[in-house]
Design a protein around this motif. Structure first.
Motif, PDB file in Angstrom:
ATOM      1  N   ARG A   1      74.984   8.746 -16.709  1.00  0.00           N
ATOM      2  CA  ARG A   1      73.603   8.714 -16.222  1.00  0.00           C
ATOM      3  C   ARG A   1      73.416   7.473 -15.356  1.00  0.00           C
ATOM      4  NH1 ARG A   1      70.125  12.109 -19.291  1.00  0.00           N
ATOM      5  NH2 ARG A   1      71.313  13.344 -20.778  1.00  0.00           N
ATOM      6  N   THR A   2      73.338   7.715 -14.071  1.00  0.00           N
ATOM      7  CA  THR A   2      73.361   6.610 -13.119  1.00  0.00           C
ATOM      8  C   THR A   2      72.117   5.736 -13.224  1.00  0.00           C
ATOM      9  OG1 THR A   2      74.592   8.033 -11.601  1.00  0.00           O
ATOM     10  CG2 THR A   2      73.673   5.998 -10.701  1.00  0.00           C
ATOM     11  N   GLU A   3      72.333   4.431 -13.326  1.00  0.00           N
ATOM     12  CA  GLU A   3      71.239   3.468 -13.383  1.00  0.00           C
ATOM     13  C   GLU A   3      71.187   2.604 -12.134  1.00  0.00           C
ATOM     14  OE1 GLU A   3      69.573   0.857 -16.932  1.00  0.00           O
ATOM     15  OE2 GLU A   3      71.410  -0.043 -16.127  1.00  0.00           O
TER      16      GLU A   3
ATOM     17  N   LEU B   1      79.125   2.961  -8.763  1.00  0.00           N
ATOM     18  CA  LEU B   1      78.081   3.559  -9.582  1.00  0.00           C
ATOM     19  C   LEU B   1      78.126   2.977 -10.982  1.00  0.00           C
ATOM     20  CD1 LEU B   1      78.175   5.439  -7.135  1.00  0.00           C
ATOM     21  CD2 LEU B   1      77.860   7.376  -8.687  1.00  0.00           C
ATOM     22  N   VAL B   2      76.955   2.590 -11.487  1.00  0.00           N
ATOM     23  CA  VAL B   2      76.845   1.967 -12.811  1.00  0.00           C
ATOM     24  C   VAL B   2      75.964   2.856 -13.686  1.00  0.00           C
ATOM     25  CG1 VAL B   2      76.176  -0.098 -14.096  1.00  0.00           C
ATOM     26  CG2 VAL B   2      77.015  -0.302 -11.728  1.00  0.00           C
ATOM     27  N   ALA B   3      76.450   3.176 -14.883  1.00  0.00           N
ATOM     28  CA  ALA B   3      75.715   4.060 -15.793  1.00  0.00           C
ATOM     29  C   ALA B   3      74.798   3.259 -16.707  1.00  0.00           C
ATOM     30  CB  ALA B   3      76.689   4.878 -16.636  1.00  0.00           C
ATOM     31  N   GLU B   4      73.877   3.987 -17.350  1.00  0.00           N
ATOM     32  CA  GLU B   4      72.956   3.343 -18.284  1.00  0.00           C
ATOM     33  C   GLU B   4      73.694   2.689 -19.443  1.00  0.00           C
ATOM     34  OE1 GLU B   4      69.020   6.211 -17.727  1.00  0.00           O
ATOM     35  OE2 GLU B   4      70.384   6.562 -19.410  1.00  0.00           O
TER      36      GLU B   4
ATOM     37  N   GLY C   1      76.447   1.116 -19.209  1.00  0.00           N
ATOM     38  CA  GLY C   1      77.226  -0.006 -18.705  1.00  0.00           C
ATOM     39  C   GLY C   1      78.534   0.365 -18.035  1.00  0.00           C
ATOM     40  N   ARG C   2      78.947   1.610 -18.111  1.00  0.00           N
ATOM     41  CA  ARG C   2      80.184   2.012 -17.447  1.00  0.00           C
ATOM     42  C   ARG C   2      80.075   1.834 -15.934  1.00  0.00           C
ATOM     43  NH1 ARG C   2      81.523   7.935 -18.900  1.00  0.00           N
ATOM     44  NH2 ARG C   2      79.284   8.028 -19.380  1.00  0.00           N
ATOM     45  N   ARG C   3      81.169   1.438 -15.320  1.00  0.00           N
ATOM     46  CA  ARG C   3      81.228   1.244 -13.877  1.00  0.00           C
ATOM     47  C   ARG C   3      82.399   2.068 -13.342  1.00  0.00           C
ATOM     48  NH1 ARG C   3      78.724  -3.641 -12.405  1.00  0.00           N
ATOM     49  NH2 ARG C   3      80.191  -3.944 -10.674  1.00  0.00           N
ATOM     50  N   LEU C   4      82.127   2.889 -12.351  1.00  0.00           N
ATOM     51  CA  LEU C   4      83.187   3.704 -11.771  1.00  0.00           C
ATOM     52  C   LEU C   4      83.914   2.941 -10.674  1.00  0.00           C
ATOM     53  CD1 LEU C   4      81.446   7.191 -11.442  1.00  0.00           C
ATOM     54  CD2 LEU C   4      82.810   6.288 -13.330  1.00  0.00           C
TER      55      LEU C   4
END
Length: 458
Positions: A281-283, A295-298, A300-303
């Motif tokens: 879920r992109t934040e 792209l950083v997810a809610e 905290g994951r970073r692609l």
């Protein structure tokens, strides 16, 4: 002629906003009822929004994307519907049906006329006194910048939702940094037959955000490009997990073209041309030192960085020019209150939406109707056939034929295995066999076919 000198109601035209498939069908039904329509189209020609996805093939055949009243109007010109079993592209739809229909309507269609406001004559939103007796005023801006005011007995807003694509942010708002990264973000299915567009994605790493038919289309296109251009790779961003229904109905889908598209997307992943980032879920969007996007997810994951992003997360209606009209809209879908339960994507797929008409499309403000994709608000379960039935019913009501207005004249085909609850972002439902959306709006949007979530829809 001034507004005060214009006779009320019956001698005034019905203004139809939008010369797309549903707006033009509305005009055809009004003509059949001896009611004068005036179609206002912001673009320079019929089907301007459809022309934006001319390269995308619909999921529904010709037999399901032409309106009966429109066919009757076209017949004296020598027009013959193309093979009913063939699947048109958006470009075919415009060239072989929409533009000929608009040409037949002649001066009943005005191009370069953008609706900027709709109101009751002499009454703002607050005023009750004499409101229902007043005609509507439709404010328009012409392509040359001039403004006009048109008086109408009723208004059918069939302007669609194409102009407002939904953003990447999982909360429905733009992700942090999304607006600043628009130079590398597209909200449309790319036309890789265009050399300039092809060069943008060839040999590049592209994130595709979305889980509907438009995303399938983009993944399939990029996979084909990857077979010809080394280094081309897609990263599929999914807000949920991958389940049995992620790719739609496949061979069991009763819209075969849609099922085949899902299988092409699946093949792209299995062949390694695309990889999936699930539950993402992109934040926020950040840039690396080379200007690529991260792209950083809610959570905290970073692609890993990507060169381009294609956001295909649906569309939403533009209600800004209707602010002086009293609309009754569902708080979630932004669809007419009585219609919303029938089209709720958490419950329905495009094949389980019950045919509906003027009763479900009416508001406390009599004489104003949202039709077509616009009536569905944010729901992507729209079919062209449904829109044609809507405007048939509305036209009958405006003609005073209430029996015909309330009669259901449409039997929808079964559209496959796409299911109910959990359709979009419910991670738990997505893990079962019951989740999964099938009716992306347009690819098209619009249609028992594939009108855009972007193009490619039911």
């Amino acid at each position: 002629m001034s507004i005060n000198s214009v006779p009320t109601t019956d001698q005034l035209p019905v203004v139809v906003i939008g010369a797309g498939p549903i707006g033009l069908a509305a005009a055809a039904h009004l003509v059949e009822r001896d009611i004068e329509p005036l179609v206002l189209e912001a673009g320079p020609s019929a089907g301007s929004a459809v022309r934006d996805w001319a390269h995308v093939r619909l999921f529904s055949p010709w037999a399901e994307v032409t309106d009966p009243a429109a066919e009757k109007l076209l017949a004296p010109t020598g027009w013959v519907r193309p093979d009913g079993s063939a699947y048109p592209t958006g470009g075919d739809w415009v060239e072989k049906y929409l533009q000929p229909l608009a040409d037949t309507l002649g001066d009943k269609v005005r191009y370069g006329a953008t609706a900027t406001g709709v109101a009751r004559s002499g009454r703002d939103r607050i005023v009750d006194s004499g409101r229902d007796e007043q005609p509507f005023t439709v404010h328009i801006q012409l392509a040359d910048g001039h403004e006009e005011r048109i008086t109408a007995r009723a208004v059918i807003d069939a302007s669609g939702t194409w102009s407002i694509p939904s953003p990447m942010g999982a909360d429905g708002l733009p992700a942090l940094g999304e607006k600043a990264a628009t130079d590398r973000i597209s909200y449309r299915v790319p036309d890789l037959g265009n050399p300039g567009v092809r060069a943008r994605y060839a040999g590049k790493r592209t994130a595709v955000v979305g889980s509907g038919a438009s995303a399938f289309t983009a993944l399939a296109y990029l996979a084909d490009l990857a077979k010809e251009e080394d280094g081309t790779h897609a990263v599929w961003i999914l807000r949920r997990g991958i389940s049995a229904n992620t790719y739609g109905g496949g061979e069991a889908d009763q819209l075969p073209a849609r099922g085949a598209l899902g299988l092409r997307a699946k093949a792209a992943v299995e062949a390694g041309h695309a990889s999936a980032a699930t539950g993402f879920r992109t934040e926020a969007i950040e840039r690396d030192t080379e200007g690529r996007l991260i792209l950083v997810a809610e959570d905290g994951r970073r692609l890993d960085p990507v060169d381009e992003v294609i956001v295909l997360t649906g569309f939403r209606p533009d209600l800004s020019f209707l602010s002086e009209i009293r609309l009754g809209l569902d708080e979630r879908l932004q669809a007419p209150t009585a219609l919303a339960p029938l089209i709720d994507p958490n419950v329905h797929s495009c094949g389980t939406v019950y045919p509906h008409g003027v009763n479900e499309l009416s508001h406390s403000e009599q004489g104003i109707y949202l039709a077509g994709m616009k009536s569905y608000g944010r729901a992507p379960t729209f079919l062209a056939m449904t829109g044609y039935e809507q405007v048939r019913s509305i036209s009958a009501a405006l003609a005073g034929d209430h029996e015909a207005a309330e009669r259901v004249e449409l039997t929808l085909p079964e559209t496959g295995v796409c299911g109910g609850a959990g359709l979009f972002d419910d991670p738990e439902a997505a893990q079962s066999s019951e989740g999964g959306g099938c009716c992306a709006a347009p690819v098209t949007l619009q249609i028992g076919l594939g009108v855009p979530t972007t193009p490619g829809g039911c």
